[in-house]
Design an enzyme around this catalytic site. Sequence first.
Site, mmCIF file in Angstrom:
data_model
loop_
_atom_site.group_PDB
_atom_site.id
_atom_site.type_symbol
_atom_site.label_atom_id
_atom_site.label_comp_id
_atom_site.label_asym_id
_atom_site.label_seq_id
_atom_site.Cartn_x
_atom_site.Cartn_y
_atom_site.Cartn_z
ATOM 1 N N CYS A 135 0.841 -1.203 0.000
ATOM 2 C CA CYS A 135 0.000 0.000 0.000
ATOM 3 C C CYS A 135 0.873 1.249 0.000
ATOM 4 C CB CYS A 135 -0.906 0.001 1.216
ATOM 5 S SG CYS A 135 -1.914 1.504 1.344
ATOM 6 N N CYS A 188 -8.270 2.334 -1.172
ATOM 7 C CA CYS A 188 -7.910 1.519 -0.006
ATOM 8 C C CYS A 188 -7.777 0.078 -0.458
ATOM 9 C CB CYS A 188 -8.968 1.643 1.084
ATOM 10 S SG CYS A 188 -8.648 0.574 2.519
ATOM 11 N N CYS A 195 -3.995 0.075 8.710
ATOM 12 C CA CYS A 195 -3.324 -1.222 8.735
ATOM 13 C C CYS A 195 -2.096 -1.157 9.639
ATOM 14 C CB CYS A 195 -2.888 -1.642 7.328
ATOM 15 S SG CYS A 195 -4.259 -2.026 6.205
ATOM 16 N N CYS A 249 -13.358 -10.286 19.918
ATOM 17 C CA CYS A 249 -12.525 -9.542 18.977
ATOM 18 C C CYS A 249 -11.320 -8.920 19.658
ATOM 19 C CB CYS A 249 -13.348 -8.466 18.262
ATOM 20 S SG CYS A 249 -14.024 -7.208 19.378
#
Length: 425
Positions: A64, A160, A75, A378
């Site tokens: 990226c 993205c 990220c 999570c």
Amino acid sequence: MGPVAHGGHCIARTDAGQVLFVRHTLPGERVVARVTEGDEGDRFLRADAVEILSASKDRIEAPCPFAGPGRCGGCDWQHAKPGAQRRMKGEVIAEQLQRLAGLTPEDIGWDGTVMPAEGDELPAGQVPQWRTRVQYAVDADGHAGLRRHRSHDVEPIDHCMIAAEGVSELGIEKRDWSGMAGVEAIAATGSQDRQVILTPRPGGRLPIVELDRPVSVMRVGEKDGGVHRVHGRPFVRERADGRTHRVGSGGFWQVHPKAADTLVTAVMQGLLPRKGEMALDLYCGVGLFAGALADRLGDKGAVLGIESGKRAVEDARHNLADFDRVRIEQGKVESVLPRTGITEVDLIVLDPPRAGAGRQTVAHLASLGARRIAYVACDPAALARDLGYFREGGYRVRMLRAFDLFPMTHHVECVAVLEPAAKGA
């Protein structure tokens, strides 16, 4: 550079004994780090690796163009091979379980593996397009971008890489969003539904939304903070476990397109529901697990779901209307569950927010005598704390599975299945 730590960074120490949390590096590397947060006398500092002196074999060139020190904060691991990302996530889970709950992988029937989602097994340098919901921030010039790490500053982007195809094809980044503070784009899984949710700046006027694909448009109210329909459907239709789920007003749904099915499969394999049993689905959202349980428990089984969000409860009741023995209650779990008068159940599913369920709620659940409990998490730290509380309440972890449902980031999803400790003795 020392080991990976929870939060997307590695640990280093200064000669003075200060602890540095360093991003953009990997275990074993030698780097030049620039401190980004903290003062000379602080015990803990945050830093970015700005020069790599000795690279890890797991390092790659970040695919990226917007990744790197001081750039996009979406990220954490663009610079790491996919297998290394999963290995580091496994190390973080193991460290949190040991430190916060005193549990080893052997204690919980886990081999340390973090499984990729189906279709994400890509070679180094390729990035899975998995994010079906992207929250863009808008800068002062009306350009859409993403927030920099731990900052309100906006990194303008033209694409993205982790955005799902259904999000990318809307062309959000090409439009002028002057007057908006944020634009959320949603591309449903299993339907062609697309939605954008606009957050105007104070006094900002809504633009005419003309994107590259048909979308419904919602807006966040300036006074009430609620999400209101502008045009099109006020919900998207998501597909999982053979059922269609209505999700309204930008409500919660798993972001990875394979996540909902992956987690339902793991939970049901862990619980092994039997016809006629009674189950709880806590923090139930729009009813994903409640519907899966009801399908498997049959006409004589029963499911009670509890969810705090008003719109999510409306959606859950709509989604589960064909099940006569499913009831959804609105409110916080710790408030509603004691009022139900329930003293025993067979199965429990809980999928709490990132902070976890907490000692009081776990103690209540442990008192209900469920033969199995599935905990969807999570956040490994919250999971570890709550598993410690369950152990105090007489439950042991029968098995744990971990899934990389957030590639390129430090986030990871776990499913822990518990049973009464006496049964496993």
